[in-house]
Design a protein around this motif. Structure first.
Motif, PDB file in Angstrom:
ATOM      1  N   VAL A 150       0.854  -1.194   0.000  1.00  0.00           N
ATOM      2  CA  VAL A 150       0.000   0.000   0.000  1.00  0.00           C
ATOM      3  C   VAL A 150       0.891   1.247   0.000  1.00  0.00           C
ATOM      4  O   VAL A 150       1.888   1.290   0.721  1.00  0.00           O
ATOM      5  N   ALA A 151       0.532   2.241  -0.794  1.00  0.00           N
ATOM      6  CA  ALA A 151       1.335   3.458  -0.879  1.00  0.00           C
ATOM      7  C   ALA A 151       1.488   4.080   0.506  1.00  0.00           C
ATOM      8  O   ALA A 151       0.527   4.160   1.276  1.00  0.00           O
ATOM      9  N   SER A 152       2.704   4.541   0.814  1.00  0.00           N
ATOM     10  CA  SER A 152       2.925   5.098   2.151  1.00  0.00           C
ATOM     11  C   SER A 152       2.096   6.362   2.361  1.00  0.00           C
ATOM     12  O   SER A 152       1.763   6.690   3.492  1.00  0.00           O
ATOM     13  N   VAL A 153       1.757   7.047   1.286  1.00  0.00           N
ATOM     14  CA  VAL A 153       0.870   8.200   1.418  1.00  0.00           C
ATOM     15  C   VAL A 153      -0.473   7.757   2.002  1.00  0.00           C
ATOM     16  O   VAL A 153      -1.015   8.386   2.914  1.00  0.00           O
ATOM     17  N   VAL A 154      -0.992   6.656   1.492  1.00  0.00           N
ATOM     18  CA  VAL A 154      -2.284   6.163   1.971  1.00  0.00           C
ATOM     19  C   VAL A 154      -2.165   5.693   3.417  1.00  0.00           C
ATOM     20  O   VAL A 154      -3.033   5.977   4.246  1.00  0.00           O
ATOM     21  N   ILE A 155      -1.075   4.987   3.737  1.00  0.00           N
ATOM     22  CA  ILE A 155      -0.875   4.543   5.123  1.00  0.00           C
ATOM     23  C   ILE A 155      -0.802   5.748   6.052  1.00  0.00           C
ATOM     24  O   ILE A 155      -1.439   5.777   7.110  1.00  0.00           O
ATOM     25  N   LEU A 172      -0.781   9.630  -8.693  1.00  0.00           N
ATOM     26  CA  LEU A 172      -1.801   9.360  -7.670  1.00  0.00           C
ATOM     27  C   LEU A 172      -1.381   9.725  -6.234  1.00  0.00           C
ATOM     28  O   LEU A 172      -2.092  10.473  -5.570  1.00  0.00           O
ATOM     29  N   PRO A 173      -0.232   9.217  -5.757  1.00  0.00           N
ATOM     30  CA  PRO A 173       0.125   9.547  -4.367  1.00  0.00           C
ATOM     31  C   PRO A 173       0.248  11.057  -4.155  1.00  0.00           C
ATOM     32  O   PRO A 173      -0.132  11.573  -3.110  1.00  0.00           O
ATOM     33  N   LEU A 174       0.747  11.752  -5.172  1.00  0.00           N
ATOM     34  CA  LEU A 174       0.918  13.196  -5.055  1.00  0.00           C
ATOM     35  C   LEU A 174      -0.438  13.901  -4.982  1.00  0.00           C
ATOM     36  O   LEU A 174      -0.634  14.814  -4.177  1.00  0.00           O
ATOM     37  N   SER A 175      -1.383  13.476  -5.819  1.00  0.00           N
ATOM     38  CA  SER A 175      -2.713  14.085  -5.787  1.00  0.00           C
ATOM     39  C   SER A 175      -3.390  13.823  -4.449  1.00  0.00           C
ATOM     40  O   SER A 175      -4.097  14.675  -3.926  1.00  0.00           O
ATOM     41  N   LEU A 176      -3.156  12.612  -3.909  1.00  0.00           N
ATOM     42  CA  LEU A 176      -3.785  12.271  -2.630  1.00  0.00           C
ATOM     43  C   LEU A 176      -3.253  13.130  -1.498  1.00  0.00           C
ATOM     44  O   LEU A 176      -3.978  13.486  -0.576  1.00  0.00           O
ATOM     45  N   SER A 177      -1.962  13.464  -1.560  1.00  0.00           N
ATOM     46  CA  SER A 177      -1.343  14.179  -0.450  1.00  0.00           C
ATOM     47  C   SER A 177      -2.023  15.525  -0.211  1.00  0.00           C
ATOM     48  O   SER A 177      -1.947  16.068   0.886  1.00  0.00           O
TER      49      SER A 177
END
Lengths: 290, 298
Positions: A113-118, B247-252
């Motif tokens: 799982v992406a660490s951003v999500v964690i 994706l991770p960047l947009s989520l942040s």
């Protein structure tokens, strides 16, 4: 002759593009960061050579040392949190029944799982108003325990360590299982004939037999502490008041928030040096213990 | 040093499966207790993810009012809203482009170089190999600043290339060691036959070596996919253009947690997580072993 020429051409084409990309994006930046560390540079305009001033400033900055200490807290949390849990689990999960494979897969799951999500999930768990943790404490009549887990500087380093432990047990578990399965069965049979009891079996046989693997795991914990950047950046950004600053967030904030590129480069170089020293130092220490 | 990579392809945990002796130290009467503890532990690990998926179908009121309940009605439209309003669609596409390009580059160059270093002799071979090993000891985040400065000067900052090239660069050593170790275990006969047939080096590489290396390449493909798809630090520093955000960047953007739309956010997070979990469920064993082999070197 033409044949060896063709071989040489093939070797060149097979090596050079790879070496080029690798050198330009991995090796050269390290040399450059050491070099840029000698300059006072804001990213635009002229840069000024200032010798070791950036390095000296970093080493004299209490925030730098707090960040270093926080990195060590993450290392300690990994070594004393992840490794014992993984070791105990690996002893129970050595067989390959359906149930054991299920548990193994579950423990490993957060790794993909992406660490951003964690970081975001744990941000919700710790949230002072809507967080699940405070909600649970309330439900169980432990209202006095409720706090701002990420905002309170006396506890927030421990709060951010929890997801680091939670997310990273999987690989150590798999590593230990593989190591334990390589212990020859004669050693174990001999121990049994000698009447070794369970706990003794663990301390005297298993731990020494997989000591090399444990050493690798400790080095992984050290280098892994630098990778905690994503999680901490998402959960706290190093704040409040730099109480959860790590070396990597310290470097990031100085470079990309206040635009001190020279200073950030010096810190990058120090991070590389520190991680090399920690890794080598830990290996020397463990060699002596043995 | 090349032996490291072979870990990924050994039978691993399965090789001694069913050896009864090892299970003895835990007596049967405690078995149910340890199984119960294990089950609780597994559920504790899975729960945050389950909570994420359940929350993504709720309304905002339900999100903080009843955090543990099932959604009263399943709001599938949260996903539609996240895809459209939160701009997750374009971010998803960017992630696909960057991830796949970096994987193709890593696989092609990694396999080619692995073939060269595992089968051919050349001067400075030792030096080249130690360079690859050295690079794997470098903490990846310490290269962010110099890479940023360098790419700024090259003018590739804020392009797909600013992610694809560093991703491939950091993954290449792993690919070379894993594929190289695999090729070392394969007999040379087929390649020699192909050379005698007059295929030449390139023909042999494409028609014999690459197809032979497919199992090792599959490991690199999966590991690369997970690493590139989930990367945050590089994307954070090298990408500024809204249209290129992964994706991770947009989520942040949502990570602050205060005053955001929770159903939108959890749906967006689920969209980012679902592909990796699907891949994981299909290739579990390979991922576990590959990641351990890869991280032992890192």
């Amino acid at each position: 002759m033409t044949n060896s020429g063709r071989l040489r051409a093939f070797i060149a084409v097979g090596l050079l593009p790879t070496l080029f990309i690798y050198a330009v994006f991995v090796l050269v930046p390290i040399v450059w960061s050491a070099y840029y560390g000698f300059f006072d540079w804001k990213g635009i305009g002229a840069s000024k050579f200032i010798g070791f001033d950036n390095y000296a400033e970093a080493l004299g900055d209490p925030i730098f040392w707090r960040a270093f200490k926080n990195n060590l807290i993450i290392v300690a949390a990994s070594i004393f949190g992840q490794l014992p849990i993984a070791l105990v689990l690996s002893l129970i999960l050595r067989k390959s029944t359906f149930f054991q494979r299920f548990v193994r897969s579950a423990v490993f799951m957060p790794m993909v799982v992406a660490s951003v999500v964690i970081g975001m999930i744990w941000g919700y768990i710790y949230h002072p108003q809507i967080g699940i943790l405070n909600f649970l404490l309330e439900q169980f009549g432990l209202g006095s325990w409720i706090r701002d887990w990420l905002g309170d500087p006396s506890i927030n380093m421990y709060a951010v360590s929890a997801p680091v432990i939670w997310a990273n047990i999987g690989p150590y578990l798999v590593l230990f299982i593989a190591a334990i399965q390589n212990i020859s069965s004669e050693v174990e049979d001999a121990a049994k004939i000698d009447g070794a009891v369970k706990s003794k079996w663990l301390y005297m046989i298993v731990v020494p037999m997989i000591w090399d693997t444990i050493k690798v795991a400790i080095v992984l914990c050290i280098s892994g502490s630098l990778k905690a950047f994503d999680l901490i950046y998402i959960m706290t950004g190093g704040g409040p008041a730099q109480s959860t600053e790590l070396l990597a967030t310290y470097m990031y904030n100085n470079t990309f928030e206040v635009f001190r590129y020279g200073y950030g480069s010096a810190v990058s170089t120090l991070i590389i040096l520190i991680s090399m020293v920690l890794v080598l130092g830990s290996q020397l220490l463990m060699r002596r213990k043995q | 040093m090349t032996t490291d990579g072979s870990l990924a392809h050994k039978a691993g945990p399965a090789q001694n499966a069913g050896r009864p002796a090892l299970s003895r130290p835990f007596k049967p009467k405690w078995a149910w207790l340890s199984n119960l503890v294990l089950l609780i532990y597994a559920l504790l690990t899975l729960y945050p993810l389950l909570w994420l998926f359940l929350s993504s179908f709720k309304t905002n009121q339900e999100f903080f009012g009843k955090p543990f309940a099932l959604p009263s009605t399943w709001h599938f439209d949260n996903y539609k809203r996240a895809w459209e309003i939160a701009g997750i669609g374009p971010a998803f596409l960017n992630s696909v482009i960057v991830t796949l390009s970096a994987i193709v580059l890593t696989l092609f160059l990694g396999t080619l170089t692995a073939y060269v270093v595992s089968r051919m002799n050349f001067r400075f071979k030792g030096l080249v190999m130690s360079l690859f090993v050295a690079g794997m000891l470098i903490p990846i985040h310490s290269t962010l600043v110099p890479l940023f400065i360098m790419m700024n000067e090259f003018g590739i900052l804020d392009t797909y290339a600013s992610l694809i090239l560093p991703y491939a660069a950091f993954e290449l050593p792993v690919a070379i060691f894993v594929v190289g170790a695999y090729l070392t275990s394969v007999p040379k006969d087929l390649e020699e036959a192909s050379m005698i047939d007059g295929n030449g080096y390139w023909g042999t590489f494409f028609r014999v070596v690459a197809p032979l290396a497919v199992p090792a390449m599959a490991t690199i493909f999966i590991l690369g996919f997970l690493r590139f798809w989930n990367d945050f630090a590089f994307a954070l520093v090298f990408i500024n253009n809204q249209a290129l955000k992964t994706l991770p960047l947009s989520l942040s953007v949502f990570s602050d947690g205060y005053g955001t739309d929770y159903s939108l956010t959890t749906a967006a997070m689920s969209i980012a997580v679902i592909p990796t979990i699907v891949i994981y469920l299909i290739f579990q064993e390979q991922i576990m072993k590959g990641m351990v082999a890869g991280s032992v070197k890192g």
